[in-house]
Write an enzyme that holds these catalytic residues in place. Structure first.
Site, PDB file in Angstrom:
ATOM      1  N   PRO A 182       7.902  -1.822   1.047  1.00  0.00           N
ATOM      2  CA  PRO A 182       7.875  -0.363   1.075  1.00  0.00           C
ATOM      3  C   PRO A 182       6.730   0.227   0.248  1.00  0.00           C
ATOM      4  CG  PRO A 182       9.876  -1.199  -0.006  1.00  0.00           C
ATOM      5  CD  PRO A 182       9.010  -2.360   0.253  1.00  0.00           C
ATOM      6  N   GLY A 209      38.546  11.117 -35.246  1.00  0.00           N
ATOM      7  CA  GLY A 209      39.463  10.668 -36.293  1.00  0.00           C
ATOM      8  C   GLY A 209      39.253   9.223 -36.714  1.00  0.00           C
ATOM      9  N   GLY A 221       0.849  -1.185   0.000  1.00  0.00           N
ATOM     10  CA  GLY A 221       0.000   0.000   0.000  1.00  0.00           C
ATOM     11  C   GLY A 221       0.878   1.226   0.000  1.00  0.00           C
ATOM     12  N   GLY A 254      34.361  13.283 -34.511  1.00  0.00           N
ATOM     13  CA  GLY A 254      35.506  14.155 -34.753  1.00  0.00           C
ATOM     14  C   GLY A 254      36.804  13.627 -34.167  1.00  0.00           C
ATOM     15  N   ASP A 306       7.111  -7.307   4.860  1.00  0.00           N
ATOM     16  CA  ASP A 306       6.658  -5.922   5.002  1.00  0.00           C
ATOM     17  C   ASP A 306       7.329  -5.132   3.887  1.00  0.00           C
ATOM     18  OD1 ASP A 306       5.671  -3.503   5.997  1.00  0.00           O
ATOM     19  OD2 ASP A 306       7.491  -3.184   7.177  1.00  0.00           O
ATOM     20  N   VAL A 337       2.693   4.924   1.095  1.00  0.00           N
ATOM     21  CA  VAL A 337       3.482   5.413   2.223  1.00  0.00           C
ATOM     22  C   VAL A 337       2.551   5.873   3.346  1.00  0.00           C
ATOM     23  CG1 VAL A 337       5.244   7.056   2.885  1.00  0.00           C
ATOM     24  CG2 VAL A 337       5.020   6.378   0.514  1.00  0.00           C
ATOM     25  N   SER A 364      29.528   4.514 -31.461  1.00  0.00           N
ATOM     26  CA  SER A 364      29.150   3.398 -30.573  1.00  0.00           C
ATOM     27  C   SER A 364      29.522   3.679 -29.120  1.00  0.00           C
ATOM     28  CB  SER A 364      29.752   2.078 -31.053  1.00  0.00           C
ATOM     29  OG  SER A 364      31.112   2.203 -31.376  1.00  0.00           O
TER      30      SER A 364
END
Lengths: 304, 626
Positions: B105, B465, B24, B463, B103, B26, B534
């Site tokens: 969170p 090379g 359920g 760029g 239990d 908070v 890549s």
């Protein structure tokens, strides 16, 4: 001969879960080890390992991290057990700590535990390059243990990050690690103290006699009954060892383990006593009582 | 053993076990409820009680009263912040039953930990704050509980004391939730009004709500029937470990996850289809005649057939599906988004294989269960996907068996568990696609050209090379009579990958296609030069894994970004900085530096011809070219 039944009993279910976990580790890790601390939980874990791989022997060594302050009866039991079962038992002592003269009386429980247990454990894991290590901890023992996964990831410094644990679903365990990292595995996570005793009884598992009541020499120190196990224990003014009928609910270093007064001399008497117990087993452990978050702190530093 | 004690132990041993979770939103009082259950059923030890009183004074949020949440919130960070971060397991027993409670969170951020707790539970207690009613998080948890196969739900309308125990409030919430939950197909849904803080309707019926005629929470938990009759399901034994103590014994160890097996039962290995008969069911306590779901056993077979870890032994008449493609629900559990096309490791039972999400059909809006179009899944989102595994595996629908139908996805690079998956059904019989074994193969084609085929994978910033060096290498190889082909970022994007943009998902697909193309050219015997930014390690690794060992040569063209920006041959950095190009590597998208490159070329103060020379001598050193 067994009778077919649709549902397996509670203890058989726990047993099967533990066996499943152990087989998963044996299959997926290249160099696992089982921590053997000689206590009742270790005895159950060892028994389960024998079952998990039968008729093979457990395909990994056992490791005892010896602080040199264990009860003498524990060491005797350890060596007999290893011999009886033909185990590959490794014993590691932090020689550096020994040289520095670290001991529970003068150094204090916290430094002693840090150096002779936590550091020593890390030394041994590094020395043998173990990538997985079984421990006998249970979730019902302590609050931070209740939060820990069965497969608990540790980084290359052996540290636990409680805020970032891998999700662990069903019986599917993520065993992937990079070099230097390791996993602590807790096959008894879902057992309770009562389950352990009932299983020991059902399976007739040998345990260290210290769990049973006997007349033993103890002194009362800071509200705890400490057994005088050897002459390294220096008596304070006014302390005189007296023979009392005591037993232990957990076992560790003798100067740090409180005895309880009890006449329970058999397994059934121990279990009967448990039904009426009003304190948890870790109460007898001096190293845990500093503050309630101390276990988490130790674990983050690499303790089991 | 004394008779009363023996009887007591037998009674303990025969108690059934209920695993449930509390979930359920908070502050709905989940941890408080568990603390209350433990306290009122007298399952707290004196020293635990003393520690709790001490902690309540230090961290507590209940004023002078005991703060029960501190019993389960075991982590320092949780106690400091007064929230639950991870699932805690607690154990308790009553005269009627044993319980393991998870239990979990309430924060959305920690939904994956809620799923962890749900995966091993049979019942969910969903808490609602009576003052707030049904919230998004209530719906999310109800949906995830149903997704993970939970069939029994308690709707605990908590803090009822704060709305004066009003029946109208309770009825309104129950109506809201029931309407939402209709589509989730729970077998039982029991609403209970309660106050975890004061204990109303937790252990015993409360006098404050005479209008409520149902059970207290504990009464219900003690009596609800959740048995799923796993032992009546088709037989399934996934093999974890092959047990070979000596040459005379070959056993297969694993946990039975469905049905039962007897000595003498015929079995089939799913996948290979080989059949045999169970000879023995071996345990340390002696052989068994029969073993049922839940037991961890070792079986031996009458015939010597090939079985290894990951195979599933099953009943011949009710086999699992075998396919390399299937549809599944995914709950995404990683900070990093799902990338369709990226290769993950899929672990189902004891089997781990590479797998790719080939299509993301839709994601699910937890508020209304509507299906939404999606390109990716982010943390805690649920989607429906098609998966393609590297080879066929055996599985069942998750509906039929959690163990053979539930899987996790693992990130190959971080090793993190990134998703939980629930198989829906197989997409096609895998056996329809066969690789043809051909006589004219890669080695033959390469040999004809006097070379060993390979991929030279140039990676680096825009760029840096890459293309300049790759061009020189190719010209040189060509001049020496080698057969080459250059795949370049720009020319491929104008053709094969024209349909792809620059989002992370598209970049992954871009690289996947290039890698597959390179692989085909390698099969044709060519030396393939790939010049692609890549930027992601996992994609480069995917390309590497497509090829055979030694065929993939990663060349990192190492140029500092300031130098690349200074060069900026196409004016792209200028545009990216101005915001005209999004997701530009090095500006607003990361470049992950290679850690395992075969070659690193530092371009600052080095002539491109010299760097190309380094590449050529590497190829000669590895005998790829004469």
């Amino acid at each position: 001969m067994t009778v077919p039944q649709a549902r397996i009993s509670h203890l058989r279910r726990l047993e099967a879960e533990s066996i499943h976990i152990m087989r998963e580790v044996a299959a997926e890790f290249s160099n696992p080890v089982m921590l053997y601390s000689i206590g009742k939980d270790s005895s159950v874990m060892l028994h389960l390992a024998l079952k998990a791989f039968y008729p093979s022997k457990p395909p990994f060594p056992f490791l005892h991290v010896d602080t040199t302050w264990k009860f003498r009866e524990m060491i005797r039991f350890r060596d007999e057990t290893a011999k009886r079962l033909g185990l590959n038992l490794l014993v590691h002592i932090n020689q550096d700590g020994l040289k520095r003269g670290i001991n529970p009386f003068d150094s204090g429980s916290s430094l002693h535990t840090q150096v002779m247990k936590t550091e020593s454990l890390k030394q041994a894991l590094d020395k043998y390059k173990f990538d997985a290590a079984f421990g006998g901890a249970r979730r019902d023992e302590e609050k931070s243990r209740a939060k820990e996964r069965i497969f608990s990831f540790r980084n290359a410094q052996h540290a636990w990050d409680p805020k970032n644990q891998r999700p662990e679903l069903w019986r599917v365990y993520n065993t992937r690690i990079n070099k230097g990292e390791s996993i602590r595995v807790f096959p008894l996570s879902n057992w309770t103290e009562l389950d352990i005793w009932q299983y020991i009884m059902m399976e007739e598992i040998p345990i260290v006699p210290l769990y049973f009541a006997a007349m033993r020499p103890v002194v009362e120190r800071d509200g705890t009954l400490i057994m005088v196990d050897d002459d390294r224990m220096k008596l304070r003014d006014g302390e005189r060892p007296e023979q009392r009928l005591v037993r232990f609910r957990t076992l560790g270093c003798y100067p740090l383990t409180g005895a309880i007064e009890s006449p329970a001399a058999t397994l059934e008497e121990i279990v009967a006593e448990m039904f009426t117990a009003r304190t948890s087993e870790r109460q007898g452990r001096l190293i845990d009582s500093d503050e309630s978050a101390s276990m988490e702190k130790k674990k983050r530093e690499g303790y089991f | 053993m004394s008779a009363p004690l023996a009887a007591y132990l037998a009674e303990q041993e025969n108690k059934s076990l209920l695993r449930f979770l509390t979930c359920g939103s908070v502050d709905d009082g989940k941890s408080t409820l568990i603390g209350r259950l433990l306290y009122d059923s007298k399952l707290l030890f004196d020293d635990q009680m003393a520690a709790l009183q001490k902690d309540s004074r230090k961290f507590g949020t209940a004023g002078e009263d005991i703060d029960f949440a501190l019993l389960v919130d075991g982590l320092e960070a949780e106690r400091e912040q007064g929230i639950t971060i991870d699932v805690a397991y607690r154990f308790f027993a009553t005269d009627k039953r044993k319980f393991i409670v998870a239990d979990t969170p309430g924060h959305e951020q920690y939904t994956r930990n809620m799923a962890t707790g749900a995966s091993n539970s049979d019942l969910a207690v969903i808490l609602i704050d009576a003052r707030k009613g049904v919230l998004t998080q209530t719906r999310r948890h109800a949906y995830i509980a149903s997704l993970l196969g939970i069939r029994h739900v308690v709707l605990a309308v908590n803090k009822i004391d704060l709305v004066e125990y009003a029946q109208s409030v309770f009825d309104g919430i129950v109506a809201d939730f029931t309407k939402f939950a209709e589509a989730l197909g729970f077998a039982t849904l029991v609403p209970i009004p309660l106050s975890a803080r004061y204990g109303d309707n937790v252990i015993a019926k409360s006098g404050n709500m005479p209008w409520y005629s149902g059970p207290s929470l504990l009464d219900h938990l003690e009596s609800v029937d959740v048995e799923t009759a796993l032992a009546e399901q088709p037989f399934r034994l996934p093999v974890q470990w092959v047990n070979r103590p000596n040459l005379d014994f070959r056993g297969f160890s694993g946990t039975i996850v469905g049905g039962r097996v007897r000595a003498g039962s015929p079995v089939v290995v799913a996948g290979s289809g080989r059949t045999s008969t169970v000879e023995r069911i071996v345990t340390m306590d002696g052989d068994l005649d029969v073993a049922v779901a839940g037991e961890a056993v070792t079986v031996t077979l009458a015939d010597e057939i090939d079985i290894s870890r990951g195979d599933i032994l099953c009943a011949p008449e009710t086999r699992p599906e075998v396919s390399d493609q299937f549809a599944a629900h995914l709950l995404w559990m990683a900070e990093e988004d799902l990338l369709p096309g990226r290769q993950y490791l899929l672990k189902v039972g004891p089997r781990t294989i590479p797998a790719t999400i080939t299509a993301l059909k839709h994601k699910v809006d937890v508020n209304n269960l509507e299906r939404l179009a999606a390109k990716t899944l982010t943390l805690n989102e649920v989607g429906y996907v098609n998966l393609s595994a590297s080879h066929p595996i055996a599985f069942d629908s998750y509906r039929d068996n959690r163990d053979t139908g539930g899987f996790i996805l693992i990130d190959r690079f971080t090793n993190g568990t990134v998703a939980a998956g629930m198989v829906d059904f197989g997409l096609r019989r895998a056996t329809n696609v066969h690789w043809q074994a051909l006589d004219v193969n890669k080695d033959a084609r390469g040999g004809q050209k006097g070379q060993k085929p390979a991929v030279l994978w140039f990676t680096g910033l825009s760029g840096s090379g890459k293309s300049t060096i790759a061009n020189i290498v190719e010209r040189n190889l060509f001049a020496h009579g080698r057969h080459t082909y250059l795949l370049d970022g720009d020319n491929v994007r104008h053709g094969l990958n024209r349909d792809l943009g620059f989002t992370d998902a598209d970049r992954v697909e871009n690289i996947r296609r290039v890698a597959e193309t390179a692989k085909l050219f390698v099969d044709a015997g060519l030396i393939v030069l790939v010049s692609f930014i890549s930027p992601f390690r996992s994609e480069r690794r995917m390309a590497r894994e497509l090829l055979d060992t030694g065929e993939f040569i990663e060349i990192f063209v190492d140029t500092p970004i300031e130098v690349c920006m200074g060069r900026d041959p196409k004016g792209l950095y200028e545009k990216a900085k101005a915001g005209a190009i999004k997701n530009f590597t090095g500006i607003d998208s990361p470049y992950e530096v290679p850690e395992t490159a075969e070659l690193t070329l530092k371009t600052v103060d080095a002539a491109p011809e010299d760097l190309a020379g380094q590449v050529l001598s590497y190829l000669r050193g590895k005998a790829l070219i004469p």
